[in-house]
Design an enzyme around this catalytic site. Sequence first.
Site, PDB file in Angstrom:
ATOM      1  N   ASP A 287       1.047  -0.597  -0.210  1.00 20.49           N
ATOM      2  CA  ASP A 287       0.451  -0.213  -0.153  1.00 20.49           C
ATOM      3  C   ASP A 287       1.064   1.027   0.207  1.00 20.49           C
ATOM      4  O   ASP A 287       0.804   2.325   0.679  1.00 20.49           O
ATOM      5  CB  ASP A 287      -1.220   0.070   0.710  1.00 20.49           C
ATOM      6  CG  ASP A 287      -1.767  -1.475   1.276  1.00 20.49           C
ATOM      7  OD1 ASP A 287      -2.631  -1.761   0.211  1.00 20.49           O
ATOM      8  OD2 ASP A 287      -2.200  -1.517   2.266  1.00 20.49           O
TER       9      ASP A 287
ATOM     10  N   LYS B  56       2.424   2.413  -4.832  1.00 18.72           N
ATOM     11  CA  LYS B  56       2.517   1.933  -6.916  1.00 18.72           C
ATOM     12  C   LYS B  56       1.990   2.274  -7.371  1.00 18.72           C
ATOM     13  O   LYS B  56       2.298   2.829  -8.827  1.00 18.72           O
ATOM     14  CB  LYS B  56       2.878   0.248  -6.337  1.00 18.72           C
ATOM     15  CG  LYS B  56       4.120  -0.466  -4.681  1.00 18.72           C
ATOM     16  CD  LYS B  56       4.129  -1.558  -5.271  1.00 18.72           C
ATOM     17  CE  LYS B  56       2.963  -2.357  -4.330  1.00 18.72           C
ATOM     18  NZ  LYS B  56       2.725  -2.155  -3.383  1.00 18.72           N
TER      19      LYS B  56
ATOM     20  N   GLY C 135      -4.408  -4.260  -4.084  1.00 19.85           N
ATOM     21  CA  GLY C 135      -5.765  -2.861  -4.385  1.00 19.85           C
ATOM     22  C   GLY C 135      -4.627  -1.578  -4.946  1.00 19.85           C
ATOM     23  O   GLY C 135      -3.830  -2.003  -4.006  1.00 19.85           O
ATOM     24  N   HIS C 136      -4.865  -1.059  -6.397  1.00 20.52           N
ATOM     25  CA  HIS C 136      -4.205  -0.139  -6.676  1.00 20.52           C
ATOM     26  C   HIS C 136      -4.966   1.242  -7.089  1.00 20.52           C
ATOM     27  O   HIS C 136      -6.171   0.862  -8.046  1.00 20.52           O
ATOM     28  CB  HIS C 136      -3.254  -0.388  -8.018  1.00 20.52           C
ATOM     29  CG  HIS C 136      -1.998  -1.079  -7.674  1.00 20.52           C
ATOM     30  ND1 HIS C 136      -1.160  -1.326  -6.689  1.00 20.52           N
ATOM     31  CD2 HIS C 136      -1.801  -2.484  -8.404  1.00 20.52           C
ATOM     32  CE1 HIS C 136      -1.019  -2.420  -6.449  1.00 20.52           C
ATOM     33  NE2 HIS C 136      -0.796  -3.122  -7.528  1.00 20.52           N
TER      34      HIS C 136
ATOM     35  N   GLN D 257       1.824  -6.110  -3.471  1.00 19.00           N
ATOM     36  CA  GLN D 257       1.979  -6.522  -2.315  1.00 19.00           C
ATOM     37  C   GLN D 257       3.853  -5.461  -2.014  1.00 19.00           C
ATOM     38  O   GLN D 257       4.156  -4.514  -2.145  1.00 19.00           O
ATOM     39  CB  GLN D 257       2.279  -7.622  -1.592  1.00 19.00           C
ATOM     40  CG  GLN D 257       0.580  -8.193  -1.446  1.00 19.00           C
ATOM     41  CD  GLN D 257       0.470  -8.952  -2.544  1.00 19.00           C
ATOM     42  OE1 GLN D 257       0.902  -9.743  -3.387  1.00 19.00           O
ATOM     43  NE2 GLN D 257      -0.824  -8.887  -2.693  1.00 19.00           N
TER      44      GLN D 257
END
Length: 438
Positions: free
Chosen positions: A13, A16, A42-43, A239
């Site tokens: 988180d 990225k 999750g992006h 991650q």
Amino acid sequence: MTNIAVIGSQWGDEGKGKIVDVLSESARIKAIVRYQGGNNAGHTVVVGKVKHAFHLLPSGILHSGKTVVIGNGVIINPEVLLDELLALQSRVGSRHARILISDKAHLIMPWHLIRDGITGGVIGTTNRGIGPTYTDYIARRGIRFLDTTSKKRFSERVHAELLWNKSLIKHEISFNHLSPHARSTLKLRSTLNENSLINRYWKLLNLLKKYPKLSVTDVSSFLDHLQSRGQSILFEGAQATLLDIAHGTYPYVTSSNPTIGGIFIGSGFRPRNLKVIGVAKAYTTRVGHGPFPTELTDKTGDRLRALGNEYGTTTGRPRRCGWLDLTIIKYAKLINGLDSLAVTKLDVLSGIPRLRLAVAYRFGSKTFDTFNPDLNTLSRAKVIYEDLPGWQADLTKIKKFTSLPPQAKSYLHKIERFTGLPVNYVSVGPRRDQIIIR
Ligand code: IMP
């Protein structure tokens, strides 16, 4: 030709997705590749007023004219991928990148979700079936896209694995003390009816394969082709270093390799001309259980969570927040061979009078300025901090490094001196344009 890898330096988180999105704009980058993880990631990319949240699709997806690749190291829940594609289509139509999925990528099956529900609680997993799917991958029991070339072949594979998994799930239930959550997961057992499972998945897989601008193929040949023509590839880690199964805070880790080696295993890219950018949040967060030496359980931690909107993109869980740990970033440099850093969310630190940075750990009479991910070591260590003055100014409209308040510059210089890495990108807000490029 330079290829670029964007890798998380902490516990994930770090932002990225935004850095990948910004870098993808370069005309030199032809393909953006994800190489590990699944929809535990999750992006979020904010373009104008639109917020795009991705779990499986690489963050470069918004750049039409490019190709995004889901490598063989990524595990895919076809239902989630299809939903993500349909949501994207409703927002941007077909103005997105071409999509290649590795035919060697493994499928997350309903039994993996059930098993994660039963066993993942102790780690605090995202409950998306990640650990069990990678377990089966290593145990040579996985179902790959290659197994979906005919309905007969797919049905045979499902039949065999379903028998095994039903028996395994029975054992896991009797062996584990089930939390209320795990018990509710068991309702999913109704999804294990063989015929309906095969028909449902077959339909989903066909819809996926027919999706416009998408192909299931051998992606290593495609990457080879780009490399041979001197075209640049961008690798997007999901991650992060401390969640790596080999190099992270085991067992409180994910089941893949977000670190540099994962790129070669998870995409078939041959290691040449690769620049590695580590992404580090200006403070530290982690979700799930496990050690976090600089964690703040006080008002400052709450402040970081509120201002940084530190809630999981995937699960909505509140993230644990704490001071920046410089020894962790140095560790990420060591493992990944980082060449430079992108520091994100610097704006969130505005208004905190005194900022603390972890610079060493003490064990009895010995002091180390290196991070050791071993749980036992971490539990005995005392963190040594260095303090720096904070700043009051709002950073969210700043476009140039020289316009940052002197205290913010000192904070970044401290990161550079400690890690020996240049900070080439500083993110000061969620939007695409809220970035300082040095
Ligand atoms: P899993 O990947 O769902 O098996 O979860 C294993 C650990 O990794 C848990 O502590 C999760 O919270 C953490 N984790 C997995 N994906 C992410 C991510 O994208 N960001 C932060 N933590 C993650």
